[in-house]
Design an enzyme around this catalytic site. Structure first.
Site, PDB file in Angstrom:
ATOM      1  N   LYS A 178      45.454  55.085  46.620  1.00 57.90           N
ATOM      2  CA  LYS A 178      46.291  55.674  45.569  1.00 57.90           C
ATOM      3  C   LYS A 178      45.625  55.549  44.194  1.00 57.90           C
ATOM      4  O   LYS A 178      45.534  56.514  43.453  1.00 57.90           O
ATOM      5  CB  LYS A 178      47.666  54.974  45.489  1.00 57.90           C
ATOM      6  CG  LYS A 178      48.477  54.995  46.754  1.00 57.90           C
ATOM      7  CD  LYS A 178      49.803  54.261  46.582  1.00 57.90           C
ATOM      8  CE  LYS A 178      49.704  52.787  46.280  1.00 57.90           C
ATOM      9  NZ  LYS A 178      49.096  51.969  47.339  1.00 57.90           N
TER      10      LYS A 178
ATOM     11  N   ARG B  87      58.734  52.374  44.857  1.00 59.66           N
ATOM     12  CA  ARG B  87      58.461  51.684  46.122  1.00 59.66           C
ATOM     13  C   ARG B  87      59.737  51.350  46.877  1.00 59.66           C
ATOM     14  O   ARG B  87      59.667  50.743  47.940  1.00 59.66           O
ATOM     15  CB  ARG B  87      57.709  50.384  45.830  1.00 59.66           C
ATOM     16  CG  ARG B  87      56.183  50.480  45.943  1.00 59.66           C
ATOM     17  CD  ARG B  87      55.615  49.132  45.522  1.00 59.66           C
ATOM     18  NE  ARG B  87      54.365  48.817  46.129  1.00 59.66           N
ATOM     19  CZ  ARG B  87      53.180  48.938  45.531  1.00 59.66           C
ATOM     20  NH1 ARG B  87      53.086  49.436  44.330  1.00 59.66           N
ATOM     21  NH2 ARG B  87      52.078  48.557  46.151  1.00 59.66           N
TER      22      ARG B  87
ATOM     23  N   ARG C  56      37.690  45.107  48.656  1.00 60.61           N
ATOM     24  CA  ARG C  56      38.113  45.634  47.349  1.00 60.61           C
ATOM     25  C   ARG C  56      37.770  44.647  46.233  1.00 60.61           C
ATOM     26  O   ARG C  56      38.001  43.447  46.343  1.00 60.61           O
ATOM     27  CB  ARG C  56      39.617  45.932  47.332  1.00 60.61           C
ATOM     28  CG  ARG C  56      40.088  46.320  45.932  1.00 60.61           C
ATOM     29  CD  ARG C  56      41.318  47.165  45.925  1.00 60.61           C
ATOM     30  NE  ARG C  56      42.520  46.439  46.287  1.00 60.61           N
ATOM     31  CZ  ARG C  56      43.734  46.991  46.228  1.00 60.61           C
ATOM     32  NH1 ARG C  56      43.893  48.248  45.830  1.00 60.61           N
ATOM     33  NH2 ARG C  56      44.781  46.289  46.574  1.00 60.61           N
TER      34      ARG C  56
ATOM     35  N   ARG D 158      41.289  40.436  44.028  1.00 60.68           N
ATOM     36  CA  ARG D 158      42.679  40.079  43.769  1.00 60.68           C
ATOM     37  C   ARG D 158      43.131  39.025  44.768  1.00 60.68           C
ATOM     38  O   ARG D 158      42.852  39.128  45.956  1.00 60.68           O
ATOM     39  CB  ARG D 158      43.567  41.332  43.888  1.00 60.68           C
ATOM     40  CG  ARG D 158      43.630  42.143  42.624  1.00 60.68           C
ATOM     41  CD  ARG D 158      44.237  43.507  42.829  1.00 60.68           C
ATOM     42  NE  ARG D 158      45.478  43.528  43.581  1.00 60.68           N
ATOM     43  CZ  ARG D 158      46.164  44.630  43.850  1.00 60.68           C
ATOM     44  NH1 ARG D 158      45.725  45.804  43.400  1.00 60.68           N
ATOM     45  NH2 ARG D 158      47.278  44.586  44.541  1.00 60.68           N
TER      46      ARG D 158
ATOM     47  N   ARG E 291      52.168  42.368  52.591  1.00 60.08           N
ATOM     48  CA  ARG E 291      52.366  43.591  51.796  1.00 60.08           C
ATOM     49  C   ARG E 291      52.536  44.807  52.699  1.00 60.08           C
ATOM     50  O   ARG E 291      53.314  45.706  52.402  1.00 60.08           O
ATOM     51  CB  ARG E 291      51.205  43.775  50.824  1.00 60.08           C
ATOM     52  CG  ARG E 291      51.281  42.789  49.660  1.00 60.08           C
ATOM     53  CD  ARG E 291      49.972  42.643  48.931  1.00 60.08           C
ATOM     54  NE  ARG E 291      49.498  43.878  48.385  1.00 60.08           N
ATOM     55  CZ  ARG E 291      48.218  44.159  48.160  1.00 60.08           C
ATOM     56  NH1 ARG E 291      47.277  43.261  48.449  1.00 60.08           N
ATOM     57  NH2 ARG E 291      47.878  45.307  47.648  1.00 60.08           N
TER      58      ARG E 291
END
Ligand code: ADP
Ligand code: ADP
Length: 220
Positions: free
Chosen positions: A18, A93, A132, A165, A176
């Site tokens: 996204k 969300r 990531r 992160r 998540r």
């Protein structure tokens, strides 16, 4: 700035791309990317009251409560640079957030243009998470294998330090993904019922996803 404001949502699970696609589309359309995750991380970095409230939820991989999240995004959308539209990345969300967004946009005299649902199989999402890396100063996301920076450990845009992160570590990613299934995936039907949902295959190279998104947006 486009003549009619264009408000788009990028909907998809964590790691679906996204943020990566919102940043590109933002340059293409000339409207700002509004990322609720980035707004939270900025608040945490700046040690604001909102950041303090949100941090524990984010660290656990849970959603921040709606009343905190909605106020933050509403305030961002009321800023002058969003008058021509915005790309919403990571918001809404939950169904209550989606309902509030309808209200926020209608108060601004606008409405939602479309919702791009980025689909990626769960095993691919988990593989992406470990690689990531995020720029500490501007929030741009990279991937060690699929989207590496030009210089190791440094952001291409502003030379900020790249970090992993804390909520991208495997256990929190699993949480998540479960939260996404429970609380966010019902949004697909919400927007399908309103004729706004457009599916995009996110399991292709970044450029190909971007080309598909550009095609879909042109047809809205
Ligand atoms: P990702 O890009 O991996 O989907 P984000 O950066 O969008 O993750 O979000 C990071 C975290 O911030 C989420 O796990 C959640 O705790 C919080 N968050 C972001 N957006 C929302 C939202 N719309 N509602 C509630 N919590 C949110
Ligand atoms: P989201 O905002 O949905 O959580 P990101 O845009 O941050 O997702 O992308 C998640 C990770 O996957 C990042 O490391 C990013 O560089 C990488 N990525 C994004 N799109 C693709 C793609 N199409 N193929 C492979 N890796 C991708």
């Amino acid at each position: 700035m486009p003549e009619t404001p264009i408000y788009l949502i990028l909907l998809g699970p964590p790691m679906s791309g996204k943020g990566t696609q919102a940043a590109r589309l933002s340059r293409l359309l000339g409207v700002p990317q509004v990322s609720s995750g980035d707004l939270f991380r900025d608040n945490i970095k700046n040690q604001t009251e909102l950041g303090r409230k949100a941090k524990a939820y984010i660290d656990r991989g849970d959603l921040v409560p709606d009343e905190i999240t909605i106020g933050m995004v509403a305030q961002r959308l009321s800023q002058p640079d969003c008058a021509g539209g915005a790309l919403l990345d990571g918001f809404p969300r939950t169904i209550p957030q989606a309902e509030e967004l309808d209200q926020i946009l209608s108060d601004l005299g606008a409405s939602l243009t479309g919702v791009l649902s980025v689909g990626v199989p769960e095993n691919v999402l988990v593989d992406r998470a470990s690689g990531r890396r995020i720029c500490r100063s501007c929030g741009k996301s990279y991937h060690l294998t699929f989207n590496p920076p030009e210089r190791e450990g440094l952001c291409d845009v502003d030379e900020g330090e790249l970090y992993q992160r804390k909520d991208d570590l495997p256990e929190t990613v699993r949480q998540r993904l479960a939260v996404y299934q429970q609380q966010t995936s019902p949004l697909s039907k919400y927007y399908l019922d309103r004729g706004l949902l457009r599916e995009v295959n996110g399991d292709q190279p970044i450029e190909d996803v971007a080309a598909d998104i550009a095609r879909v947006v042109n047809q809205l």
